[in-house]
Design an enzyme around this catalytic site. Structure first.
Site, PDB file in Angstrom:
ATOM      1  N   SER A  57       0.806  -1.231   0.000  1.00 24.91           N
ATOM      2  CA  SER A  57       0.000   0.000   0.000  1.00 24.91           C
ATOM      3  C   SER A  57       0.836   1.277   0.000  1.00 24.91           C
ATOM      4  O   SER A  57       0.318   2.341  -0.289  1.00 24.91           O
ATOM      5  CB  SER A  57      -0.953   0.014   1.194  1.00 24.91           C
ATOM      6  OG  SER A  57      -0.235   0.109   2.401  1.00 24.91           O
ATOM      7  N   HIS A  96       1.140   4.226   6.836  1.00 25.08           N
ATOM      8  CA  HIS A  96       0.549   5.076   5.802  1.00 25.08           C
ATOM      9  C   HIS A  96       0.955   6.527   6.003  1.00 25.08           C
ATOM     10  O   HIS A  96       1.492   6.894   7.042  1.00 25.08           O
ATOM     11  CB  HIS A  96      -0.973   4.956   5.794  1.00 25.08           C
ATOM     12  CG  HIS A  96      -1.467   3.723   5.101  1.00 25.08           C
ATOM     13  ND1 HIS A  96      -2.793   3.379   5.074  1.00 25.08           N
ATOM     14  CD2 HIS A  96      -0.817   2.754   4.418  1.00 25.08           C
ATOM     15  CE1 HIS A  96      -2.936   2.243   4.402  1.00 25.08           C
ATOM     16  NE2 HIS A  96      -1.745   1.845   4.003  1.00 25.08           N
ATOM     17  N   ASP A 123      -8.073   6.185   4.557  1.00 22.95           N
ATOM     18  CA  ASP A 123      -8.119   4.989   5.399  1.00 22.95           C
ATOM     19  C   ASP A 123      -9.354   4.871   6.288  1.00 22.95           C
ATOM     20  O   ASP A 123      -9.389   4.007   7.151  1.00 22.95           O
ATOM     21  CB  ASP A 123      -6.878   4.940   6.301  1.00 22.95           C
ATOM     22  CG  ASP A 123      -5.614   4.648   5.522  1.00 22.95           C
ATOM     23  OD1 ASP A 123      -5.725   4.170   4.378  1.00 22.95           O
ATOM     24  OD2 ASP A 123      -4.521   4.882   6.060  1.00 22.95           O
TER      25      ASP A 123
END
Length: 180
Positions: A57, A96, A123
């Protein structure tokens, strides 16, 4: 019998004193590793100063198997920083980028919204039911450095536990049969 017979004979010939010496040496190695880990926790201010990237990701910046080094300071979290966070109800931390910061007027706390660089949306679907923002207590640390591909060892041992057991068994056999 060859190698197996020699190994069995080696194990049989071990003296108690040699066995105790090896056990103490192994204990010192394990204790040293724990002391180093706890020192890193104190120095970095992060409950987990080293994490492995488990998904794609964050590509192309970080690839699966990269190791990230974390640091957590009192400085406010800013948009663009890469953070590692825990979500209520999930055990595995997520790596992230912060895409939005919401500063509360009533306090100095900030709420953050994150997104994987390789993901289409933010998210919020990953957060706990009804949660729209991450709070300071969710964030484990900020990425301050990385080591590419080294985390694959951890990923392989997690995904294929038989390899972990073979490796532990081989290392244990090596410790027991060493003559030093």
């Amino acid at each position: 019998m060859g190698w197996i017979g020699d190994t069995v004979d080696s194990i049989k010939s071990i003296q108690i004193r040699q066995l105790l010496t090896q056990a103490v040496s192994l204990g010192m190695i394990v204790t040293s590793a724990l002391i180093i880990w706890k020192a890193l926790v104190c120095i970095t201010g992060s409950e987990s100063p080293v994490v492995v990237v488990l998904s794609g990701s964050m590509e192309p910046g970080f690839k699966r198997g990269d190791i990230l080094f974390l640091h957590m300071s009192k400085d406010p979290i800013r948009s663009g920083e890469i953070v590692v966070f825990n979500v209520d109800g999930r055990e595995i931390p997520i790596v992230h980028r912060v895409i939005k910061v919401h500063e509360r007027e009533d306090s100095e706390e900030v709420d953050v919204l994150t997104k994987g660089d390789n993901n289409y949306g933010d998210d919020r679907l990953l957060y706990a039911q009804g949660q729209q923002w991450l709070h300071r207590h969710h964030i484990m640390g900020r990425a301050v450095g990385f080591l590419p591909y080294v985390g694959w060892v951890t990923i392989i041992m997690t995904e294929k536990p038989i390899i972990k057991y073979i490796l532990i068994g081989a290392l244990g056999l090596l410790v027991v049969t060493s003559k030093d």
